[in-house]
Scaffold this motif. Structure first.
Motif, PDB file in Angstrom:
ATOM      1  N   ALA A   1     -30.673  29.487  25.489  1.00  0.00           N
ATOM      2  CA  ALA A   1     -29.366  29.233  26.120  1.00  0.00           C
ATOM      3  C   ALA A   1     -29.508  28.956  27.613  1.00  0.00           C
ATOM      4  CB  ALA A   1     -28.424  30.410  25.875  1.00  0.00           C
ATOM      5  N   ARG A   2     -30.312  29.749  28.291  1.00  0.00           N
ATOM      6  CA  ARG A   2     -30.509  29.563  29.734  1.00  0.00           C
ATOM      7  C   ARG A   2     -31.163  28.208  30.010  1.00  0.00           C
ATOM      8  NH1 ARG A   2     -34.566  33.555  31.678  1.00  0.00           N
ATOM      9  NH2 ARG A   2     -35.980  32.004  30.861  1.00  0.00           N
TER      10      ARG A   2
ATOM     11  N   GLU B   1     -27.160  21.110  33.528  1.00  0.00           N
ATOM     12  CA  GLU B   1     -26.774  21.032  34.935  1.00  0.00           C
ATOM     13  C   GLU B   1     -27.655  20.073  35.726  1.00  0.00           C
ATOM     14  OE1 GLU B   1     -26.390  23.959  38.807  1.00  0.00           O
ATOM     15  OE2 GLU B   1     -26.227  24.837  36.802  1.00  0.00           O
ATOM     16  N   ALA B   2     -28.955  20.108  35.480  1.00  0.00           N
ATOM     17  CA  ALA B   2     -29.888  19.301  36.270  1.00  0.00           C
ATOM     18  C   ALA B   2     -29.901  17.828  35.865  1.00  0.00           C
ATOM     19  CB  ALA B   2     -31.304  19.876  36.150  1.00  0.00           C
TER      20      ALA B   2
ATOM     21  N   ALA C   1     -33.275  24.381  19.930  1.00  0.00           N
ATOM     22  CA  ALA C   1     -32.267  23.380  20.276  1.00  0.00           C
ATOM     23  C   ALA C   1     -33.004  22.112  20.685  1.00  0.00           C
ATOM     24  CB  ALA C   1     -31.382  23.875  21.416  1.00  0.00           C
ATOM     25  N   ALA C   2     -32.337  20.967  20.501  1.00  0.00           N
ATOM     26  CA  ALA C   2     -32.989  19.699  20.822  1.00  0.00           C
ATOM     27  C   ALA C   2     -31.975  18.657  21.253  1.00  0.00           C
ATOM     28  CB  ALA C   2     -33.765  19.191  19.614  1.00  0.00           C
TER      29      ALA C   2
ATOM     30  N   LEU D   1     -36.439  22.730  22.538  1.00  0.00           N
ATOM     31  CA  LEU D   1     -36.620  24.025  23.190  1.00  0.00           C
ATOM     32  C   LEU D   1     -36.893  25.049  22.102  1.00  0.00           C
ATOM     33  CD1 LEU D   1     -33.560  23.825  25.616  1.00  0.00           C
ATOM     34  CD2 LEU D   1     -35.928  23.083  26.034  1.00  0.00           C
ATOM     35  N   ASN D   2     -38.104  25.590  22.076  1.00  0.00           N
ATOM     36  CA  ASN D   2     -38.512  26.521  21.034  1.00  0.00           C
ATOM     37  C   ASN D   2     -38.521  27.940  21.577  1.00  0.00           C
ATOM     38  OD1 ASN D   2     -39.671  27.953  18.976  1.00  0.00           O
ATOM     39  ND2 ASN D   2     -41.404  26.582  18.703  1.00  0.00           N
ATOM     40  N   GLY D   3     -37.569  28.746  21.116  1.00  0.00           N
ATOM     41  CA  GLY D   3     -37.467  30.127  21.559  1.00  0.00           C
ATOM     42  C   GLY D   3     -38.131  31.128  20.636  1.00  0.00           C
ATOM     43  N   ASP D   4     -38.827  30.656  19.607  1.00  0.00           N
ATOM     44  CA  ASP D   4     -39.512  31.541  18.663  1.00  0.00           C
ATOM     45  C   ASP D   4     -40.950  31.737  19.125  1.00  0.00           C
ATOM     46  OD1 ASP D   4     -40.798  32.827  16.573  1.00  0.00           O
ATOM     47  OD2 ASP D   4     -39.898  31.558  15.018  1.00  0.00           O
ATOM     48  N   ARG D   5     -41.205  32.847  19.779  1.00  0.00           N
ATOM     49  CA  ARG D   5     -42.523  33.122  20.373  1.00  0.00           C
ATOM     50  C   ARG D   5     -43.658  32.978  19.349  1.00  0.00           C
ATOM     51  NH1 ARG D   5     -44.426  35.476  24.947  1.00  0.00           N
ATOM     52  NH2 ARG D   5     -42.376  36.012  25.749  1.00  0.00           N
ATOM     53  N   SER D   6     -43.404  33.292  18.078  1.00  0.00           N
ATOM     54  CA  SER D   6     -44.458  33.204  17.062  1.00  0.00           C
ATOM     55  C   SER D   6     -44.880  31.758  16.798  1.00  0.00           C
ATOM     56  CB  SER D   6     -44.003  33.860  15.756  1.00  0.00           C
ATOM     57  OG  SER D   6     -43.004  33.080  15.116  1.00  0.00           O
TER      58      SER D   6
END
Length: 113
Positions: free
Chosen positions: A15-16, A23-24, A37-38, A48-53
């Motif tokens: 999300a961040r 914004e950028a 998310a993509a 953006l892959n937030g799944d550390r595994s």
């Protein structure tokens, strides 16, 4: 045909990071669950892959191909090492490999309808 069409980033907070790129750069993202998310619709897109595994050591460049099985054979024959076997994702299939210098990349074949 083979073309670079996607870059996937390992991120701590999807999300961040989505908010930052909105914004950028004005980029909007589609969510695929809580940890991915993509962007879509561009000549090259960002995931953006937030799944550390599932994280790679750094940004993951994805190369689009027409025949994923043939390309896997060509990569092995050229000295590449498959690091993640072919798997399905929304919109296609992909696998990961390391080139002879140890860089990890991916090959993807979109589903054809």
């Amino acid at each position: 045909m083979a073309r670079l069409n996607y870059v996937e980033l390992p991120v701590e907070d999807v999300a961040r990071t989505k908010s930052f790129f909105l914004e950028a750069f004005g980029w909007s993202f589609t969510d695929y669950g809580d940890d991915y998310a993509a962007t879509s619709g561009g000549p090259a897109n960002l995931g953006l892959n937030g799944d550390r595994s599932q994280w790679t050591a750094g940004p993951l460049a994805v190369i689009e191909v027409e025949d994923i099985q043939a390309r896997e054979g060509a990569i092995r024959a050229a000295g590449g090492v498959i690091t993640q076997p072919t798997f399905a994702f929304p919109g296609g299939h992909r696998f990961h490999f390391r080139d002879p210098d140890g860089n990890e990349l991916a090959v993807a074949q979109p589903d054809r309808e």
